[in-house]
Motif scaffolding. Structure first.
Motif, short mmCIF file in Angstrom:
data_model
loop_
_atom_site.label_atom_id
_atom_site.label_comp_id
_atom_site.label_asym_id
_atom_site.label_seq_id
_atom_site.Cartn_x
_atom_site.Cartn_y
_atom_site.Cartn_z
N ARG A 286 43.54 41.94 31.31
CA ARG A 286 43.26 40.66 30.66
C ARG A 286 43.04 39.62 31.74
N ASN B 111 37.99 41.13 30.40
CA ASN B 111 38.96 41.86 29.59
C ASN B 111 38.41 43.25 29.28
N TRP C 98 37.80 45.91 25.12
CA TRP C 98 38.96 45.08 24.74
C TRP C 98 38.73 44.66 23.29
#
Length: 404
Positions: free
Chosen positions: A205, A250, A272
Motif C-alpha cells: 500500500r 497499491n 489491489w
C-alpha cells in the motif's frame, strides 16, 4: 442554543463504514497485473516460464461448452475394409480434432513442454486453474505432461473462465481501454515441486509492504523462528526490485522463498482489489491499518543544535526503531490449521457421479443423463419403491414385536 448545537455536531462520531474503502480499480491496474506485462521486467527474479500469445480460435475453444480433447495419437487415414459388422451399431466419436482449429499453437505448446523438461504448470494472464486439479490425471496437482493435460485443466476451471469473461468486472469505466484490448496469453511455467510452506503473499500500500502472510493455510511450526529472516529477505527484495519500478502504488505480490530463505522468487502480481484473497488478513484491516511515515533521517543542510545546558547534555537521544510489517502465520490452534472446513476450491468441483460418468465415455454420460431425467420426473423413486416392496414380499417381514 446555536453554540451548543454546533459543539455537539463537531464532536459527533464518524458514520460507520458501509463498504470497503478501496480506491477505484482501473482497467490499467488490471492490465499491469497481467503476467505478460510484468514478467519481462522482472524475468531475472521470476520462475522460469514461457509465454504463448493466444489466437481467437484457441480462445473460442476454451469458451466452448463441453470438453473435447485432441486424440493422443495422430489419426491415420481410414483404409477400406470388408464390412463384417453389418447390422451392428458401434459408438464412434463424431467430434473432429479441435487442435485442427489452432495447429500452430498446438505445436508451440508441445515444443515448449519439451524445452521446459517435459513437465509444466499452465495459467492465463492472471489465473491458474487451481480449482480444476481434481480432474487432472495428477490428483490435486497442476503438473502437465502433454497438451491434453493442459486443455483439460483450462476448460474445467472457473478461474480461467473469470479471466476470459470478467477480467474488467468492478473497474471504473474507461472507454480508452475496451475489453477487446486484452491480449490473452498462455503461460507455461517449468514444473517443480514447490514447498507450500515457503509461499507468501505480500500486501503493498502506497509503495510499502504493510503485511505478509502464508499462502497455504496449514500450520508449519518451523516457520516461526524464521520470521525475522523471512521478513528481512522479502523487504530487501521489494526495496531493490519492485518498490519504484511497478507502475501502481497499491498491489499484492506472491513470492516463493526456497531454502535457505535468502532468495526471493516472484511468482505473481495481483490487483489491489476485492477479487484478491487477503488470506490471513482482512481487507478492512489492510485498508485501514495505520502505518507510520518512513524514517527520513536528518537532512545534511540542517544545522545541529548544540546546547550547553547541563540538563540537555545528560539526556540521551531516543532511538527510533524502523517499522516493519507483520509476518502473519497460521498458529497451531487456528481453525485454518485443521481440516474441519470444506476442502479448498470445493465449490468448483463436480459430484463424483458426473465425473465417473464422463470417464465412461459417451455411453456413460448418456446413461447418466437418462437416469437424471427419470429421477427429476419422479420415476426413479417409483421404481425404487416397487423394487423395495418386491424384496419385502420375497423375504421375511419384521414385526414390531420382533424389534422389541
Amino acid at each position: 442554543m446555536p453554540g451548543l448545537n454546533s459543539t455537539d455536531s463537531s464532536t459527533a462520531e464518524p458514520a460507520p463504514l458501509t463498504r470497503l474503502p478501496f480506491p477505484p480499480v482501473t482497467k490499467s491496474h488490471i492490465l499491469h497485473c497481467s503476467y505478460d506485462y510484468w514478467h519481462p521486467k522482472y524475468r531475472s527474479s521470476a520462475l522460469k516460464a514461457r509465454i504463448i500469445p493466444l489466437t481467437p480460435a484457441f480462445l473460442s475453444y476454451l469458451r466452448e461448452d463441453g470438453i473435447v480433447l485432441p486424440p493422443e495419437t495422430e489419426i491415420l487415414p481410414s483404409t477400406p475394409q470388408n464390412d463384417t459388422t453389418a447390422g451392428f451399431s458401434w459408438d464412434e466419436d463424431p467430434s473432429p480434432d479441435p487442435a485442427l482449429q489452432f495447429p500452430t499453437i498446438h505445436r508451440q505448446i508441445q515444443t515448449t513442454i519439451a524445452e521446459l523438461g517435459g513437465l509444466v504448470a499452465p495459467k492465463l494472464n492472471w489465473s491458474a486453474p487451481k480449482d480444476a486439479t481434481w480432474i487432472s490425471m495428477k490428483k490435486n496437482s497442476m503438473e502437465c505432461a502433454n497438451t491434453n493435460d493442459i486443455y483439460l485443466l483450462l476448460k474445467s476451471s472457473d478461474f480461467i473462465t473469470h479471466d476470459l469473461e470478467h477480467a474488467f468486472d468492478d473497474c471504473v469505466p474507461d472507454p480508452c481501454i475496451p475489453s477487446s484490448s486484452i491480449n490473452y496469453v498462455l503461460v507455461l511455467r517449468k514444473w517443480f515441486k514447490m514447498n507450500p510452506a515457503c509461499e507468501f503473499r505480500c500486501f503493498v500500500r502506497e509503495r510499502r509492504i504493510i503485511g505478509i502472510c502464508q499462502r497455504d493455510l496449514n500450520h508449519f511450526s518451523f516457520l516461526f523462528p524464521l520470521i525475522p529472516t523471512i521478513q528481512n529477505t522479502i523487504l530487501e527484495f521489494f526495496e531493490g526490485t519492485l518498490k519504484n519500478t511497478f507502475p501502481d502504488r497499491n498491489f499484492v505480490v506472491d513470492v516463493y522463498l526456497p531454502e535457505p530463505y535468502d532468495k526471493v522468487r516472484l511468482t505473481d502480481i495481483n490487483p489491489w482489489a476485492p477479487r484478491t484473497d487477503p488470506l490471513l488478513f482482512s481487507w478492512l484491516e489492510l485498508l485501514t491499518l495505520s502505518v507510520p511515515s518512513p524514517l527520513l533521517g536528518i537532512l545534511e543542510s540542517e544545522p545541529l543544535n548544540v546546547s550547553s545546558d547541563e540538563d540537555t547534555q545528560d539526556e540521551e537521544p531516543e532511538e527510533e526503531v524502523e517499522w516493519k510489517p507483520e509476518v502473519r502465520l497460521v498458529k497451531k490452534d487456528d481453525p485454518e490449521a485443521y481440516s474441519f472446513t470444506s476442502p479448498q476450491y470445493s465449490a468448483h468441483k463436480l459430484p463424483r457421479e458426473v465425473v465417473d460418468a464422463s470417464l465412461s465415455g459417451e455411453s456413460g454420460m448418456r446413461e447418466f443423463a437418462q437416469n437424471w431425467k427419470l429421477m427429476m420426473e419422479g420415476e426413479m423413486d417409483l421404481r425404487r419403491g416397487e423394487e423395495s416392496s418386491d424384496d419385502e414380499s420375497d423375504g421375511v417381514t419384521t414385526t414390531a414385536a420382533e424389534i422389541k
